[in-house]
Design a protein around this motif. Structure first.
Motif, PDB file in Angstrom:
ATOM      1  N   GLU A 151      42.485  -2.061 115.011  1.00  0.00           N
ATOM      2  CA  GLU A 151      41.754  -2.823 115.917  1.00  0.00           C
ATOM      3  C   GLU A 151      42.065  -3.061 117.382  1.00  0.00           C
ATOM      4  N   PHE A 152      43.563  -2.919 117.326  1.00  0.00           N
ATOM      5  CA  PHE A 152      44.295  -3.270 118.831  1.00  0.00           C
ATOM      6  C   PHE A 152      43.683  -2.306 119.868  1.00  0.00           C
ATOM      7  N   ASP A 153      43.406  -0.959 119.544  1.00  0.00           N
ATOM      8  CA  ASP A 153      42.991   0.047 120.364  1.00  0.00           C
ATOM      9  C   ASP A 153      41.698  -0.457 121.226  1.00  0.00           C
ATOM     10  N   LYS A 154      41.054  -1.101 120.442  1.00  0.00           N
ATOM     11  CA  LYS A 154      39.790  -1.525 121.238  1.00  0.00           C
ATOM     12  C   LYS A 154      40.032  -2.930 121.977  1.00  0.00           C
ATOM     13  N   ASP A 155      41.272  -3.429 121.841  1.00  0.00           N
ATOM     14  CA  ASP A 155      41.430  -4.683 122.761  1.00  0.00           C
ATOM     15  C   ASP A 155      42.440  -4.322 123.866  1.00  0.00           C
ATOM     16  N   ILE A 156      42.693  -2.973 124.230  1.00  0.00           N
ATOM     17  CA  ILE A 156      43.665  -2.886 125.551  1.00  0.00           C
ATOM     18  C   ILE A 156      42.706  -1.759 126.413  1.00  0.00           C
ATOM     19  N   LEU A 157      42.809  -1.862 127.744  1.00  0.00           N
ATOM     20  CA  LEU A 157      42.193  -1.304 128.830  1.00  0.00           C
ATOM     21  C   LEU A 157      43.166  -0.868 129.867  1.00  0.00           C
ATOM     22  N   LEU A 158      42.729   0.168 130.566  1.00  0.00           N
ATOM     23  CA  LEU A 158      43.441   0.746 131.683  1.00  0.00           C
ATOM     24  C   LEU A 158      42.574   0.538 132.824  1.00  0.00           C
ATOM     25  N   ILE A 159      42.847  -0.470 133.929  1.00  0.00           N
ATOM     26  CA  ILE A 159      42.058  -0.418 135.172  1.00  0.00           C
ATOM     27  C   ILE A 159      42.639   0.699 136.163  1.00  0.00           C
ATOM     28  N   ASP A 160      42.067   1.440 136.647  1.00  0.00           N
ATOM     29  CA  ASP A 160      42.564   2.744 137.509  1.00  0.00           C
ATOM     30  C   ASP A 160      41.457   2.889 138.426  1.00  0.00           C
TER      31      ASP A 160
ATOM     32  N   LYS B 139      46.999   7.974 142.699  1.00  0.00           N
ATOM     33  CA  LYS B 139      47.346   7.384 144.144  1.00  0.00           C
ATOM     34  C   LYS B 139      47.025   5.941 144.016  1.00  0.00           C
ATOM     35  N   THR B 140      47.003   5.294 142.841  1.00  0.00           N
ATOM     36  CA  THR B 140      46.645   3.851 142.790  1.00  0.00           C
ATOM     37  C   THR B 140      47.459   2.938 141.802  1.00  0.00           C
ATOM     38  N   ASP B 141      47.599   1.842 142.048  1.00  0.00           N
ATOM     39  CA  ASP B 141      48.348   0.872 141.075  1.00  0.00           C
ATOM     40  C   ASP B 141      47.693   0.994 139.573  1.00  0.00           C
ATOM     41  N   LYS B 142      48.208   1.006 138.431  1.00  0.00           N
ATOM     42  CA  LYS B 142      47.667   0.940 137.020  1.00  0.00           C
ATOM     43  C   LYS B 142      47.906  -0.260 136.336  1.00  0.00           C
ATOM     44  N   LYS B 143      46.614  -0.975 136.175  1.00  0.00           N
ATOM     45  CA  LYS B 143      46.598  -2.352 135.549  1.00  0.00           C
ATOM     46  C   LYS B 143      46.284  -2.227 134.122  1.00  0.00           C
ATOM     47  N   ILE B 144      47.174  -2.595 133.239  1.00  0.00           N
ATOM     48  CA  ILE B 144      46.948  -2.654 131.894  1.00  0.00           C
ATOM     49  C   ILE B 144      46.358  -3.987 131.343  1.00  0.00           C
ATOM     50  N   VAL B 145      45.257  -4.344 130.730  1.00  0.00           N
ATOM     51  CA  VAL B 145      44.852  -5.271 130.130  1.00  0.00           C
ATOM     52  C   VAL B 145      44.750  -5.353 128.820  1.00  0.00           C
ATOM     53  N   PHE B 146      45.332  -6.242 128.331  1.00  0.00           N
ATOM     54  CA  PHE B 146      45.123  -6.188 126.579  1.00  0.00           C
ATOM     55  C   PHE B 146      44.803  -7.771 126.206  1.00  0.00           C
ATOM     56  N   LEU B 147      44.258  -8.006 125.253  1.00  0.00           N
ATOM     57  CA  LEU B 147      43.868  -9.219 124.601  1.00  0.00           C
ATOM     58  C   LEU B 147      44.568  -8.971 123.017  1.00  0.00           C
ATOM     59  N   ASP B 148      45.610  -9.910 123.004  1.00  0.00           N
ATOM     60  CA  ASP B 148      46.424 -10.032 121.711  1.00  0.00           C
ATOM     61  C   ASP B 148      45.658 -10.892 120.933  1.00  0.00           C
ATOM     62  N   ARG B 149      45.037 -10.765 119.796  1.00  0.00           N
ATOM     63  CA  ARG B 149      44.378 -11.555 118.945  1.00  0.00           C
ATOM     64  C   ARG B 149      45.114 -12.230 117.778  1.00  0.00           C
ATOM     65  N   ILE B 150      46.234 -11.617 117.574  1.00  0.00           N
ATOM     66  CA  ILE B 150      47.066 -12.088 116.383  1.00  0.00           C
ATOM     67  C   ILE B 150      48.502 -12.634 116.460  1.00  0.00           C
ATOM     68  N   LEU B 151      49.139 -12.237 117.544  1.00  0.00           N
ATOM     69  CA  LEU B 151      50.545 -12.864 117.886  1.00  0.00           C
ATOM     70  C   LEU B 151      50.456 -13.890 118.831  1.00  0.00           C
ATOM     71  N   GLY B 152      49.482 -14.389 119.505  1.00  0.00           N
ATOM     72  CA  GLY B 152      49.422 -15.688 120.113  1.00  0.00           C
ATOM     73  C   GLY B 152      49.426 -15.426 121.826  1.00  0.00           C
TER      74      GLY B 152
ATOM     75  N   GLY C  83      47.274 -13.940 123.549  1.00  0.00           N
ATOM     76  CA  GLY C  83      45.942 -13.951 124.416  1.00  0.00           C
ATOM     77  C   GLY C  83      45.795 -12.905 125.598  1.00  0.00           C
ATOM     78  N   LEU C  84      45.041 -13.296 126.547  1.00  0.00           N
ATOM     79  CA  LEU C  84      44.748 -12.152 127.411  1.00  0.00           C
ATOM     80  C   LEU C  84      45.800 -12.030 128.473  1.00  0.00           C
ATOM     81  N   GLN C  85      46.059 -10.568 128.455  1.00  0.00           N
ATOM     82  CA  GLN C  85      47.364 -10.351 129.582  1.00  0.00           C
ATOM     83  C   GLN C  85      47.046  -9.249 130.520  1.00  0.00           C
ATOM     84  N   GLU C  86      47.653  -9.257 131.601  1.00  0.00           N
ATOM     85  CA  GLU C  86      47.374  -8.188 132.643  1.00  0.00           C
ATOM     86  C   GLU C  86      48.425  -8.040 133.314  1.00  0.00           C
ATOM     87  N   LEU C  87      49.006  -6.575 133.196  1.00  0.00           N
ATOM     88  CA  LEU C  87      50.302  -6.234 133.778  1.00  0.00           C
ATOM     89  C   LEU C  87      49.955  -4.896 134.583  1.00  0.00           C
TER      90      LEU C  87
END
Length: 202
Positions: A122-131, A165-178, A180-184
């Motif tokens: 499931e986790f692969d559906k909860d993680i995205l890359l904004i590029d 040539k841009t910043d990379k933003k990883i956005v993920f939603l942790d639905r099992i370890l508490g 929640g939504l994170q953006e790095l």
């Protein structure tokens, strides 16, 4: 004439910058990428778990495949050609109590199984890359089952190589370890500082 002079300056600047980029052995490159001060590792945590997201540059992935072997320029180019279509991340997940998130006490076996199934399916559906303002889903995903051999768990994930040539933003939603939504965010300035893998001449 003004335009030609401007183009000439740009070309000279590019040459100077490229010549200043350091070349490292595979071991040196691994150490550089693993140094948090270089900006390619971002961390989030709560009271129970730590997540580390590692951006893994193309040069590092080439060195990783080489497994310590010194590469010729031809060998280097072949590996680079295979890997350049994707950009790679490793996510290290660790329990503050037990290390490995799947090896808690026997009384938590049901919870451990739920975690395993989440990261496997499931986790692969909860993680995205904004590029470059595009939102990318994963192209490759693998949860490493280490069966207690390590004190943490790894998720290996790759996305389409859209822009360098841009910043990379990883956005993920942790639905099992508490967590929640994170953006790095991984800054392009840090990514561009990555040394080049040293090659040998035969």
């Amino acid at each position: 004439m003004g335009i030609l002079k401007y183009i000439h300056i740009i070309i000279l600047t590019a040459i100077m910058l490229s010549s200043c980029q350091k070349t490292y052995t595979g071991k040196q490159l691994h150490k550089w990428v693993s140094d948090e001060t270089n900006g390619l590792i971002q961390r989030v945590e709560n009271e129970r778990f730590i997540w580390e997201v590692h951006y893994q540059p193309l040069e590092y992935m080439i060195a990783k495949e080489a497994k310590g072997k010194e590469l010729t320029k031809n060998e280097y180019d072949k590996i680079k050609e295979r890997k350049k279509g994707l950009q790679y991340f490793k996510i290290k997940v660790q329990s503050k109590q037990t290390g490995n998130i799947l090896t808690n006490s026997p009384t938590m076996q049901e919870e451990n199984e739920a975690r395993l199934q989440y990261f496997l399916n499931e986790f692969d559906k909860d993680i995205l890359l904004i590029d470059n303002n595009d939102t990318l889903v994963s192209s490759l995903y693998h949860f490493e089952r280490n069966y207690g051999a390590l004190n943490h768990n790894n998720v290996l994930i790759a996305f389409k190589n859209y822009s360098s040539k841009t910043d990379k933003k990883i956005v993920f939603l942790d639905r099992i370890l508490g967590l929640g939504l994170q953006e790095l965010t991984f800054r392009k300035e840090d990514i561009e500082k990555t040394p080049i893998l040293k090659t040998i001449t035969l």
